[in-house]
Scaffold this active site. Structure first.
Site, PDB file in Angstrom:
ATOM      1  N   HIS A 263      47.571  94.675 153.500  1.00 16.13           N
ATOM      2  CA  HIS A 263      47.924  93.431 152.783  1.00 16.13           C
ATOM      3  C   HIS A 263      46.729  92.938 151.976  1.00 16.13           C
ATOM      4  O   HIS A 263      46.828  92.639 150.783  1.00 16.13           O
ATOM      5  CB  HIS A 263      48.355  92.380 153.803  1.00 16.13           C
ATOM      6  CG  HIS A 263      48.580  91.013 153.228  1.00 16.13           C
ATOM      7  ND1 HIS A 263      49.828  90.522 152.919  1.00 16.13           N
ATOM      8  CD2 HIS A 263      47.689  90.037 152.887  1.00 16.13           C
ATOM      9  CE1 HIS A 263      49.713  89.296 152.423  1.00 16.13           C
ATOM     10  NE2 HIS A 263      48.407  88.974 152.380  1.00 16.13           N
ATOM     11  N   GLU A 264      45.555  92.841 152.602  1.00 15.24           N
ATOM     12  CA  GLU A 264      44.371  92.297 151.912  1.00 15.24           C
ATOM     13  C   GLU A 264      43.973  93.175 150.730  1.00 15.24           C
ATOM     14  O   GLU A 264      43.574  92.656 149.664  1.00 15.24           O
ATOM     15  CB  GLU A 264      43.206  92.160 152.891  1.00 15.24           C
ATOM     16  CG  GLU A 264      43.457  91.172 154.011  1.00 15.24           C
ATOM     17  CD  GLU A 264      43.905  89.796 153.526  1.00 15.24           C
ATOM     18  OE1 GLU A 264      44.683  89.146 154.239  1.00 15.24           O
ATOM     19  OE2 GLU A 264      43.494  89.387 152.426  1.00 15.24           O
TER      20      GLU A 264
ATOM     21  N   HIS B 193      45.551  92.244 147.632  1.00 10.21           N
ATOM     22  CA  HIS B 193      44.830  91.173 146.898  1.00 10.21           C
ATOM     23  C   HIS B 193      43.628  91.746 146.170  1.00 10.21           C
ATOM     24  O   HIS B 193      43.365  91.391 145.018  1.00 10.21           O
ATOM     25  CB  HIS B 193      44.346  90.098 147.879  1.00 10.21           C
ATOM     26  CG  HIS B 193      45.410  89.290 148.505  1.00 10.21           C
ATOM     27  ND1 HIS B 193      46.452  88.720 147.794  1.00 10.21           N
ATOM     28  CD2 HIS B 193      45.623  88.952 149.808  1.00 10.21           C
ATOM     29  CE1 HIS B 193      47.242  88.049 148.624  1.00 10.21           C
ATOM     30  NE2 HIS B 193      46.766  88.168 149.847  1.00 10.21           N
TER      31      HIS B 193
ATOM     32  N   HIS C  45      50.626  86.593 146.663  1.00  9.49           N
ATOM     33  CA  HIS C  45      51.598  86.637 147.764  1.00  9.49           C
ATOM     34  C   HIS C  45      53.009  86.741 147.208  1.00  9.49           C
ATOM     35  O   HIS C  45      53.338  86.124 146.212  1.00  9.49           O
ATOM     36  CB  HIS C  45      51.464  85.401 148.643  1.00  9.49           C
ATOM     37  CG  HIS C  45      50.272  85.463 149.542  1.00  9.49           C
ATOM     38  ND1 HIS C  45      49.456  84.384 149.780  1.00  9.49           N
ATOM     39  CD2 HIS C  45      49.763  86.487 150.242  1.00  9.49           C
ATOM     40  CE1 HIS C  45      48.482  84.739 150.610  1.00  9.49           C
ATOM     41  NE2 HIS C  45      48.639  86.021 150.895  1.00  9.49           N
TER      42      HIS C  45
END
Lengths: 368, 82
Positions: A119-120, A123, A129
């Site tokens: 997930h990170e 980014h 998101h």
């Protein structure tokens, strides 16, 4: 999905990363593996390549930090904030920090480092998101199974929006998140649970409480992490306050959140012949304390007290449930009716008058 | 002991919501809380934004479902600006 405002991206696709330190929660090799696997999630679907370096600054610096760690975004101790990452750019750009006040793990006890890292890194590559609850870039942690993880379609679309598709011949696709009134949905299983009704499809279930107008979408694994996805049949036995889930030749018994000891067990221990490979649907009949198991065009009756299959079974479904001639995908009992789900259709069958009373869409319980 | 009163729970939830909305939805509070209760306050507006994002019923009110989602562990947002 959404892209970080300003659309920051890396201007080359060969990126480097460095692991600056380790959490005491995991073996270093497991951290290395989790981080490598997390990058592979993104390199599998784009032209991006990630190379680990050990010396000198890298594009994406990875560290475990606690509390205020000097980047104006302090962590908050256990739970709450788990990690954060900076958008693509020089210096701190792309860097990823994990809150080392969390319990990190390579499994599902604590927070799975691979899932959070993947997930990170989204980014770090320029994604923001997503409001798709099934997407990897959804902000809240969900207890997905790291071993069967596939990057969802929403995230594939997002990262390819920034970096284009992979050069692999095979175009990758990923699981999508069902929308509540999608007329194409066929429920895998439906159970009642202490007054609520749960509708299972793929790795999700909708949870419908009688007093809330809106059903709530959940991951199966956020409730029962050891249950498989793609459940095929399930029923509630209110006498024992247990719910039982079936997939293939295995079944699990649970009470509330807890999978009971000794499960999964084999359905053949219930007495089914080896010709039965899986259960299509199951329902517990409170009036008789029997459970009906539906397989193909036949069904079995299981005596919950004596814990044996009743004699003179299997019987033809259509014979005892006139009007139910299609494959039964799911069934549950409520207020003296059995609700048989076949594909997108739902048959309301009166147990007393032994006939179909109404034909409805399968999603009528979900306010559709 | 003493048992947490309803008022305590509400105040604690308000505190949670304020921290959450400041952190993820740029709620400006200047340290004062006087704007928390009116339906058209920035506080209520930010709750609406958050409820819409998470597919919750958009009420602008701090209902139990909204608090539950605010309590879930999640990804932080780095302070890129400063």
């Amino acid at each position: 999905y959404s892209i970080t405002p300003g659309r920051p991206v890396w201007d080359n696709t060969d990126l480097t990363y460095r692991i600056l330190n380790y959490t005491p929660d995991m073996a270093q090799a497991d951290v290395d593996r989790a981080i490598e696997k997390a990058f592979k999630v993104w390199s599998d679907v784009t032209p991006l390549k990630f190379t680990r370096i050990y010396d000198g600054p890298s594009d994406i610096e990875i560290a475990f930090e606690t509390g205020d760690h000097g980047d104006n975004s302090p962590f908050d101790g256990p739970d709450g904030l788990l990690a954060h990452a900076f958008q693509p750019g020089k210096g701190i750009g792309g860097d990823t920090h994990f809150d080392d006040d969390e319990k990190w793990s390579k499994g599902t006890n604590g927070y799975n480092l691979f899932l959070v890292a993947a997930h990170e890194f989204g980014h770090s590559l320029g994604l923001s998101h997503s409001d798709d609850p099934g997407a990897l870039m959804f902000p809240n942690y969900s207890n997905d199974d790291p071993n069967t993880f596939h990057l969802p379609q929403d995230d594939i679309n997002a990262i390819q929006d920034l970096y284009g598709p992979t050069t692999n011949a095979v175009k990758p696709t990923g699981p999508t998140t069902p929308t509540i009134c999608d007329s194409k949905i066929i429920f895998d299983a439906i159970i009642t649970l202490r007054g609520e009704i749960m509708f299972f499809t793929d790795r999700f279930f909708w949870r419908k409480h009688p007093q809330t107008p809106q059903a709530e979408l959940n991951f199966i694994k956020s409730f029962w992490s050891s249950l498989p996805t793609g459940i095929e049949a399930a029923y509630e036995n209110p006498e024992t306050d247990q719910i039982l889930f079936f997939k293939g030749s295995k079944y699990w018994a649970l009470s509330g959140y807890e999978v009971l000891y000794g499960y999964p067990k084999s359905i053949y221990q219930l007495g089914f012949p080896k010709t039965v490979k899986k259960i299509d649907a199951a329902v517990y009949i409170e009036e008789t304390q029997k459970t009906y198991f539906f397989v193909g065009d036949k069904y079995w009756s299981y005596d919950e007290e004596r814990k044996v299959l009743d004699k003179d079974f299997p019987r033809e479904i259509a014979e005892d449930f006139p009007g139910i001639t299609q494959k039964v995908h799911a069934v549950f009992q409520k207020n003296g009716f059995l609700y048989f789900f076949s594909g997108q259709r739902q048959y309301e069958f009166s147990i007393t008058s032994k006939k179909v009373m109404r034909l409805m869409k399968n999603n009528s319980w979900l306010g559709c | 002991f003493p048992a947490v009163t309803e008022a305590n729970i509400m105040e604690r939830n308000m505190q949670l919501a304020e921290t959450y909305l400041k952190r993820y939805y740029d709620l400006e509070t200047d340290g004062k809380h006087f704007m928390r209760r009116t339906s058209s306050s920035p506080f209520s507006e930010k709750i609406r934004q958050m409820q819409e994002f998470f597919g919750l019923k958009v009420t602008g009110k701090l209902d139990s479902e909204t608090v539950r989602v605010m309590q879930q562990p999640r990804c932080g947002v780095p302070d890129v600006a400063s």
